[in-house]
Design a protein around this motif. Sequence first.
Motif, PDB file in Angstrom:
ATOM      1  N   LYS A   9       4.445   1.480   1.093  1.00  0.00           N
ATOM      2  CA  LYS A   9       3.032   1.528   0.724  1.00  0.00           C
ATOM      3  C   LYS A   9       2.154   1.355   1.953  1.00  0.00           C
ATOM      4  O   LYS A   9       2.529   0.665   2.909  1.00  0.00           O
ATOM      5  N   GLU A  13      -2.839   0.468  -0.336  1.00  0.00           N
ATOM      6  CA  GLU A  13      -2.066   0.412  -1.588  1.00  0.00           C
ATOM      7  C   GLU A  13      -1.563  -1.018  -1.828  1.00  0.00           C
ATOM      8  O   GLU A  13      -1.542  -1.480  -2.969  1.00  0.00           O
ATOM      9  N   LEU A  16      -4.462  -2.939  -3.170  1.00  0.00           N
ATOM     10  CA  LEU A  16      -4.700  -2.634  -4.580  1.00  0.00           C
ATOM     11  C   LEU A  16      -3.673  -3.317  -5.478  1.00  0.00           C
ATOM     12  O   LEU A  16      -4.006  -3.848  -6.536  1.00  0.00           O
ATOM     13  N   SER A  17      -2.410  -3.315  -5.037  1.00  0.00           N
ATOM     14  CA  SER A  17      -1.366  -3.855  -5.915  1.00  0.00           C
ATOM     15  C   SER A  17      -1.439  -5.381  -6.058  1.00  0.00           C
ATOM     16  O   SER A  17      -0.778  -5.956  -6.911  1.00  0.00           O
ATOM     17  N   TRP A  24      -8.783  -6.709 -12.389  1.00  0.00           N
ATOM     18  CA  TRP A  24      -9.481  -5.456 -12.667  1.00  0.00           C
ATOM     19  C   TRP A  24     -10.524  -5.643 -13.769  1.00  0.00           C
ATOM     20  O   TRP A  24     -11.620  -5.089 -13.706  1.00  0.00           O
ATOM     21  N   GLN A 152      -4.117   3.327  -7.360  1.00  0.00           N
ATOM     22  CA  GLN A 152      -3.189   2.199  -7.562  1.00  0.00           C
ATOM     23  C   GLN A 152      -1.978   2.636  -8.398  1.00  0.00           C
ATOM     24  O   GLN A 152      -0.852   2.231  -8.129  1.00  0.00           O
TER      25      GLN A 152
END
Length: 354
Positions: A9, A13, A16-17, A24, A152
């Motif tokens: 990644k 990324e 985001l993870s 979120w 994501q």
Amino acid sequence: MTTTETSAKTPFENFLSEHGEEAWSATITTLLRSIHDVDKNATQIWFYFFPLSLFDAFEHADEPEPLAQQLLLRGNCHLKDQIDTSHTFLYGHRYWPEVNSAVTNHATNFNPSEARALSDQILSVAQEVAWKLKVDPSLVVGITAVAFMTMQQAGLVAFQAQGKMLLDKKHARKSPDQVLSERAKDDSQGLLGFLKTIDKKWTITYDENDAAAKYRMNNIQDLAWGAASDQSRNWREIDPRRCEGPIPVECRSASCGTCWVGILGGAEKLSDVAAREGKKIKEFGYIDTAEPKPLIRLACQAQTHGAVSIVIPPWNGVFGKYLRSLKQTQAEGFDSKTPVVNKQNPLASNDHCN
Ligand code: FES
């Protein structure tokens, strides 16, 4: 091997993870005040349609296929297969090529040591796109949040390879106010319409991007029942889940979860969620709320007394209990990745159309 294990990644990324369902949810709550009315419902509906927790369950599953069967998934819930098509019901979709490009750029130049909050990054990219296109930033915030979540779930490589705008030309020319006023409009019932009680008719729009995607139905009929009389297309050919009419149905009694829909406009014209619909929709995993008129409904239960604009998700399943169980297992620190529920579900057959 899971999707994310196939390649390393990027820093963005990885950033985001670090954001799960709760992070979120807080981000969307923060962003909502910056999203134009035309996309407030649409953005929330999109996030209900592509839940991160379900994506995560697949990412961590040893075998995705048996999991899909266990959760009675039908249709396609995977964002990586619908990077351009999943959000055509957002007004902001018309800016998708520019948003795709700006988010790709943001991801490529991301510096983890200068990372700001997720909501701040989304707002900043939206501002940049809006400035370039000379449009109000509030029209771009929702679609930019969608782009971040799509990256994501789909990964940077797949994301940047897409970026097409798919709107019908006429629909693409509409202003946000035009779209909002079309959603708010009710059918005229004729000169003596105010005297009518049971024979009122309403128009249901099930794809705002297609001028012909509408059906008429009777007052106080449920949305799915009204859709069944629409024989204007070969529905099964379009989507095998569509046994009759544009809305996929099966049990018609809030037992299977096939008929879930998002309400873009007119949620207030639908009947309140009754106890059974509220209980079952939570069990299916689509939404967990005590709101009487939420944005996600079961079409076989929601009766209308006015014109409504809906959006039909490309999949359905029964995963609420599974995800709660998975969350509990993880919270307790067990290594069991795939809690088994619903194994004997009588609805687990391939052909649900009668
Ligand atoms: S058709 Fe089964 S829940 Fe509506």
